[in-house]
Structures are given as C-alpha cells and as structure tokens.
Design a protein around this motif. Structure first.
Motif, PDB file in Angstrom:
ATOM      1  N   ARG A 297      38.158 -21.464  -7.975  1.00 45.39           N
ATOM      2  CA  ARG A 297      39.521 -21.207  -7.500  1.00 45.39           C
ATOM      3  C   ARG A 297      39.438 -20.382  -6.225  1.00 45.39           C
ATOM      4  N   GLU A 298      39.266 -19.074  -6.404  1.00 46.35           N
ATOM      5  CA  GLU A 298      39.171 -18.175  -5.251  1.00 46.35           C
ATOM      6  C   GLU A 298      37.741 -18.043  -4.736  1.00 46.35           C
ATOM      7  N   THR A 299      36.779 -18.269  -5.624  1.00 45.45           N
ATOM      8  CA  THR A 299      35.368 -18.128  -5.260  1.00 45.45           C
ATOM      9  C   THR A 299      34.638 -19.447  -5.502  1.00 45.45           C
TER      10      THR A 299
ATOM     11  N   LYS B 264      37.335  -9.992  -9.132  1.00 48.67           N
ATOM     12  CA  LYS B 264      37.970 -10.083  -7.812  1.00 48.67           C
ATOM     13  C   LYS B 264      37.286  -9.120  -6.841  1.00 48.67           C
TER      14      LYS B 264
ATOM     15  N   THR C 162      37.378 -16.554 -11.528  1.00 45.88           N
ATOM     16  CA  THR C 162      37.745 -16.910 -10.152  1.00 45.88           C
ATOM     17  C   THR C 162      36.937 -18.112  -9.646  1.00 45.88           C
ATOM     18  N   SER C 163      35.860 -18.462 -10.344  1.00 48.80           N
ATOM     19  CA  SER C 163      34.964 -19.531  -9.883  1.00 48.80           C
ATOM     20  C   SER C 163      35.694 -20.867  -9.825  1.00 48.80           C
TER      21      SER C 163
ATOM     22  N   TYR D 169      36.692 -10.254  -0.842  1.00 50.92           N
ATOM     23  CA  TYR D 169      37.751  -9.423  -1.408  1.00 50.92           C
ATOM     24  C   TYR D 169      37.658  -8.033  -0.768  1.00 50.92           C
TER      25      TYR D 169
ATOM     26  N   ALA E 103      38.084 -12.186 -14.651  1.00 50.48           N
ATOM     27  CA  ALA E 103      38.121 -12.491 -13.221  1.00 50.48           C
ATOM     28  C   ALA E 103      37.510 -11.327 -12.451  1.00 50.48           C
TER      29      ALA E 103
ATOM     30  N   LEU F 154      34.342 -14.544  -1.196  1.00 50.16           N
ATOM     31  CA  LEU F 154      35.320 -15.583  -1.537  1.00 50.16           C
ATOM     32  C   LEU F 154      34.789 -16.959  -1.146  1.00 50.16           C
TER      33      LEU F 154
END
Length: 192
Positions: free
Chosen positions: A129-131, A184, A126-127, A50, A182, A188
């Motif tokens: 999904r994005e991370t 962020k 975010t785990s 990020y 989240a 990532l």
C-alpha cells in the motif's frame, strides 16, 4: 517556584535530545539516498520516507538461536540464498506484542567486511500500500546486540533493490516476519 525554574532550566536539554535524534536520522537518510547504487540522478528525488518518529526506535529483547539449521530463503529471482535464524527479537508496538527473526547469510560470513552482518526482512500492514509490497529490510551487526537487547529503529527500514528495478535476487521476508501491525516508519514506495 523553584521546581518551575529547575524544569525550565532543563527543558532545552530535552528539546536538544529530541532534535538531535531526528537530525541524526535525517542525515542518515540523506546519506542513504546520496550513496544509493541503483537509483541515480534526479530519480533520487522520488525516494520518499515517513517523517522520523522516535516512537519507532524500540528496545527489543533478544534471544539467540544457537546452531539453528541453514535453509534456503526464497528471493524475487530464480536463485535462493542460504540463511539461518541468528536470533529472535520481541517487543511491543501499539500495545501489541510482536517478534521478528534476525537472519545471518552463509555467503556473507566468509567476507571479512560482512562476517558480522545480520539482517531483518519484514512485511507489515503498509506493505503493498504505502510501502514496497515485497517488504523492507533493516541491517545490523552482531555488535549491535548487547546484554540480550537490540534497539530496532524502523526509521532505518529500507527497500530492497527490487523495489526500483528488475534483475536482482532480493530475499523475500519469511512468513514469521509478517507483522500484523502498520509500521509507518522508514522508506515508502518508490514513486517512479
């Protein structure tokens, strides 16, 4: 008018401080990628982060947990690892009060190099999904805690080796470190 001139005179100092923090974090992340032991060669380009944001560098209140019992922390492999809760940090993020447990490894305490090492494994919204779905880690030393405070910097949150390949016994963040917000910031998902 005098106030405006004074403000303008100090403006570059404030801009320099912000840039300096972002620059130092970006250098930290570049070094992290360059020194990575598992991801090599051109694959390092697939390590993403990020954008650095100072709002994710947070002053937390630290509470020491004296003589907490050792327990076996689950890992991504068949081997469990012995840890204890060294302490708990509490802070607010997005107007939400949260807490994270800080852990100390029994095996690392016998190493001269790592005897002061502590570690915060965590998951957040975010785990998966994005991370990385298995959570991310933040490392610290006992000396990073001062006057019952610790400055946690989620911009330094990184993936365990298990995010890149198999064959490692990566500690799985305990349920008490599952944040309902989240984060962020930090590393990532690995895109390979």
């Amino acid at each position: 008018m005098r106030f405006c001139l004074l403000f303008l005179a100090f403006l570059p100092c404030f801009a320099f401080t912000q840039t300096s923090y972002e620059d130092s974090l970006n250098l930290f992340l570049k070094k992290y990628v360059a020194d990575h032991e598992v991801v090599t060669g051109n694959d390092k380009q697939k390590m993403k982060f990020y954008p650095v944001q100072q709002q994710y560098r947070i002053n937390a209140v630290f509470e020491r947990k004296e003589n907490s019992p050792w327990f076996m922390m689950s890992t991504s492999g068949n081997t469990k690892q012995q840890y204890r809760v060294y302490g708990i940090i509490r802070f607010n993020i997005y107007d939400t009060a949260v807490a994270l447990h800080i852990y100390q490894s029994r095996s690392l305490m016998s190493s001269e190099k790592y005897k002061e090492h502590l570690f915060i494994p965590f998951t957040d919204l975010t785990s998966g999904r994005e991370t990385y779905g298995g959570g991310r880690y933040i490392d610290l030393n006992i000396s990073d805690i001062s006057n019952n405070t610790y400055v946690i910097d989620f911009n330094k949150a990184y993936n365990p080796y298990c995010a890149y390949t198999t064959g490692y016994n990566c500690p799985i963040p305990p349920k008490e470190n599952d944040l309902a917000v989240a984060i962020k910031a930090g590393e990532l998902n690995y895109t390979k």
